[in-house]
Design a protein around this motif. Structure first.
Motif, PDB file in Angstrom:
ATOM      1  N   ILE A  45       0.813  -1.089  -0.103  1.00 21.51           N
ATOM      2  CA  ILE A  45      -0.082   0.135  -0.109  1.00 21.51           C
ATOM      3  C   ILE A  45       1.158   1.158   0.050  1.00 21.51           C
ATOM      4  CG2 ILE A  45      -1.705   1.111   1.303  1.00 21.51           C
ATOM      5  CD1 ILE A  45      -2.913  -1.408   1.997  1.00 21.51           C
ATOM      6  N   ALA A  50      -3.332   0.304  -3.636  1.00 16.68           N
ATOM      7  CA  ALA A  50      -2.925  -1.134  -3.325  1.00 16.68           C
ATOM      8  C   ALA A  50      -2.594  -2.063  -4.322  1.00 16.68           C
ATOM      9  CB  ALA A  50      -4.204  -1.861  -2.335  1.00 16.68           C
ATOM     10  N   GLN A  62      -2.941  -3.598  -9.429  1.00 17.39           N
ATOM     11  CA  GLN A  62      -2.882  -2.373  -8.748  1.00 17.39           C
ATOM     12  C   GLN A  62      -4.607  -2.008  -8.736  1.00 17.39           C
ATOM     13  OE1 GLN A  62      -0.155   0.471 -10.230  1.00 17.39           O
ATOM     14  NE2 GLN A  62       1.355  -0.591  -8.944  1.00 17.39           N
ATOM     15  N   ILE A  65      -7.301   2.926  -4.096  1.00 16.65           N
ATOM     16  CA  ILE A  65      -8.178   2.864  -2.833  1.00 16.65           C
ATOM     17  C   ILE A  65      -9.147   4.083  -2.531  1.00 16.65           C
ATOM     18  CG2 ILE A  65      -7.975   2.945  -0.255  1.00 16.65           C
ATOM     19  CD1 ILE A  65      -4.929   1.737  -0.535  1.00 16.65           C
ATOM     20  N   TRP A  70      -9.326   5.134   2.494  1.00 19.89           N
ATOM     21  CA  TRP A  70      -8.051   5.718   2.743  1.00 19.89           C
ATOM     22  C   TRP A  70      -8.071   6.634   4.200  1.00 19.89           C
ATOM     23  CZ3 TRP A  70      -3.243   5.031   1.234  1.00 19.89           C
ATOM     24  CH2 TRP A  70      -2.316   5.830   1.604  1.00 19.89           C
ATOM     25  N   ILE A 135      -5.939  -4.096   5.627  1.00 22.26           N
ATOM     26  CA  ILE A 135      -5.009  -4.279   4.413  1.00 22.26           C
ATOM     27  C   ILE A 135      -5.424  -5.410   3.748  1.00 22.26           C
ATOM     28  CG2 ILE A 135      -2.769  -5.165   4.041  1.00 22.26           C
ATOM     29  CD1 ILE A 135      -1.608  -3.296   6.161  1.00 22.26           C
ATOM     30  N   PHE A 138      -8.369  -4.898   1.220  1.00 22.98           N
ATOM     31  CA  PHE A 138      -8.156  -4.659  -0.025  1.00 22.98           C
ATOM     32  C   PHE A 138      -7.882  -5.570  -1.079  1.00 22.98           C
ATOM     33  CE2 PHE A 138      -6.185  -0.674   2.370  1.00 22.98           C
ATOM     34  CZ  PHE A 138      -7.373  -0.067   2.643  1.00 22.98           C
TER      35      PHE A 138
END
Length: 145
Positions: A45, A50, A62, A65, A70, A135, A138
């Motif tokens: 990140i 991410a 990729q 976010i 965020w 995390i 994501f």
């Protein structure tokens, strides 16, 4: 009058520092890895993006976010004691007998590297549980797309 000036200055400087710390996360990089014999995940990140890699040789995907995610991520990041991260103990030891993938969290922030000890994927230390869960969310969002 001096008291009023001092109060105003304290509030002004306090708000100023808050904005600077939030702005500095733009330069931070967080890397979460989890792997075992049959599983691999790396989530990096950095600056509203991410990068998710679900196998060792594959290319990272990729994902941008969202602003809402965020803001929540920044709040969780500010709750982490970076200096203490290396001392955190895993609450479980399933990784020792292949009961869970071996996970690790690395943070590159303000020119310094901070790295956790290994812990079980899905069972992070309580002090970083919220940010590790965020995390991993994501990667779950990326799999749904």
């Amino acid at each position: 009058m001096k008291l009023l000036s001092l109060l105003f200055l304290t509030i002004f400087l306090g708000k100023g520092c808050e904005g600077v710390s939030q702005q500095n996360i733009e330069t931070a990089q967080l890397i979460y890895t989890a792997n075992s014999r049959g599983f691999y995940r790396e989530i990096s990140i950095e600056n509203h993006v991410a990068s998710i890699k679900n196998d060792r040789k594959g290319k990272a995907v990729q994902t941008k976010i969202s602003d809402t995610d965020w803001k929540e991520f920044v709040k969780l990041f500010q709750e982490v004691d970076l200096e203490e991260i290396k001392n955190l103990k895993s609450p479980t030891e399933k990784r020792f007998y292949d009961g869970a993938a071996i996970a690790n969290l690395k943070i590159n922030y303000a020119g310094k590297n901070y790295e956790s000890q290994s812990f079980d994927h899905g069972f992070p230390p309580a002090e970083i549980k919220k940010i590790v869960t965020k995390i991993n969310s994501f990667a779950k969002q990326n799999n749904e797309n």
